[in-house]
Design a protein around this motif. Structure first.
Motif, PDB file in Angstrom:
ATOM      1  N   HIS A 167       0.857  -1.175   0.000  1.00  0.00           N
ATOM      2  CA  HIS A 167       0.000   0.000   0.000  1.00  0.00           C
ATOM      3  C   HIS A 167       0.896   1.229   0.000  1.00  0.00           C
ATOM      4  O   HIS A 167       1.813   1.309   0.817  1.00  0.00           O
TER       5      HIS A 167
ATOM      6  N   ALA B 194       1.679  -5.715   3.835  1.00  0.00           N
ATOM      7  CA  ALA B 194       0.796  -6.648   4.531  1.00  0.00           C
ATOM      8  C   ALA B 194       1.301  -8.064   4.307  1.00  0.00           C
ATOM      9  O   ALA B 194       1.777  -8.398   3.220  1.00  0.00           O
TER      10      ALA B 194
ATOM     11  N   ALA C  14      -1.629 -11.391   9.169  1.00  0.00           N
ATOM     12  CA  ALA C  14      -1.366 -10.261  10.075  1.00  0.00           C
ATOM     13  C   ALA C  14      -2.532  -9.278  10.038  1.00  0.00           C
ATOM     14  O   ALA C  14      -3.181  -9.114   9.013  1.00  0.00           O
ATOM     15  N   ASN C  15      -2.792  -8.618  11.160  1.00  0.00           N
ATOM     16  CA  ASN C  15      -3.850  -7.623  11.238  1.00  0.00           C
ATOM     17  C   ASN C  15      -3.347  -6.216  10.923  1.00  0.00           C
ATOM     18  O   ASN C  15      -4.135  -5.291  10.838  1.00  0.00           O
ATOM     19  N   ASN C  16      -2.027  -6.071  10.813  1.00  0.00           N
ATOM     20  CA  ASN C  16      -1.460  -4.742  10.668  1.00  0.00           C
ATOM     21  C   ASN C  16      -0.789  -4.559   9.323  1.00  0.00           C
ATOM     22  O   ASN C  16      -0.477  -5.514   8.621  1.00  0.00           O
ATOM     23  N   LEU C  17      -0.539  -3.288   9.006  1.00  0.00           N
ATOM     24  CA  LEU C  17       0.403  -2.943   7.951  1.00  0.00           C
ATOM     25  C   LEU C  17       1.712  -2.571   8.632  1.00  0.00           C
ATOM     26  O   LEU C  17       1.713  -1.997   9.717  1.00  0.00           O
TER      27      LEU C  17
END
Lengths: 110, 112
Positions: A32, A91, A95-98
């Motif tokens: 991203h 990502a 995983a829930n995060n960047l």
């Protein structure tokens, strides 16, 4: 898991081109790209989901090389409005995060 | 469409004072929510993230805490601020279809 961005800073004259790289040591699920103007929040530019994918946004485009685990952001015929700090966010599966890179400060001068 | 709000926009607080920053999201349900801090001229440091009400994960041990009392509300708190807490605090939400995060306008905190 933080990606590595290069260069850290670049100065361009209007109309010149630039490339910003984002490299990961781990297999990427998506990349991203964001731009942050001074004193403002980061603004989402584009997402790349598949290896080898290229996307465009005005005169800003990006590629995603899944094999090399890296993405590149291409700014062509730069305008003064392109100035800012560019961040890549990576990502990973599950995983829930960047994970954000340290940023590339781009300055476009007349 | 989705929007994200943060307040206050700016805050100047003395060392040792408490802190409460609020973030709310409109137009989406059960979003993942995130708190980041950005020191001047630096990158984005993830502080907390939440996948649901009262489900908070802390990424960096420090004197800050987070709470999510409602689905679309995320609060960052401190009982006693330190000088090193100064920075630009950003709240973000994540869409359901991709991992893309969208940032709120931020709160600029100066601790004196």
């Amino acid at each position: 898991q933080q990606p590595v961005q290069s260069p850290q800073a670049v100065i361009l004259r209007e109309g010149e081109d630039a490339v910003i790289n984002c490299s990961s040591s781990k297999a990427l699920y998506s990349v991203h790209w964001y731009r942050q103007k001074h004193g403002e929040a980061p603004v989402f530019l584009m997402i790349l989901l598949k290896g080898g994918e290229q996307k465009g946004h005005e005169k800003i485009s990006a590629s995603f090389n899944e094999k090399k685990q890296q993405s590149s952001l291409y700014l062509t015929a730069s305008q003064l409005s392109y100035s800012g700090t560019y961040f890549c966010g990576t990502a990973y599966s599950g995983a829930n995060n960047l994970f954000f890179g340290t940023g590339t400060r781009l300055t476009v001068i007349p | 469409s989705q929007t994200i709000h943060q307040w206050p926009a700016t805050l100047v607080q003395p060392v040792g004072s408490p802190l409460s920053l609020e973030c709310t999201v409109e137009g989406t349900s059960n979003p993942n929510l995130y708190w980041y801090r950005q020191a001047a001229g630096r990158g984005l440091q993830l502080l907390f993230y939440s996948i649901g009400i009262d489900q908070i994960s802390s990424e960096v041990p420090q004197n800050l805490s987070a709470s999510r009392p409602q689905d679309r509300q995320f609060i960052l708190s401190s009982k006693k601020l330190l000088l090193s807490d100064s920075g630009f605090y950003l709240c973000a939400w994540r869409g359901t279809r991709t991992d893309t995060q969208y940032f709120g306008p931020g709160t600029r905190l100066t601790v004196l």
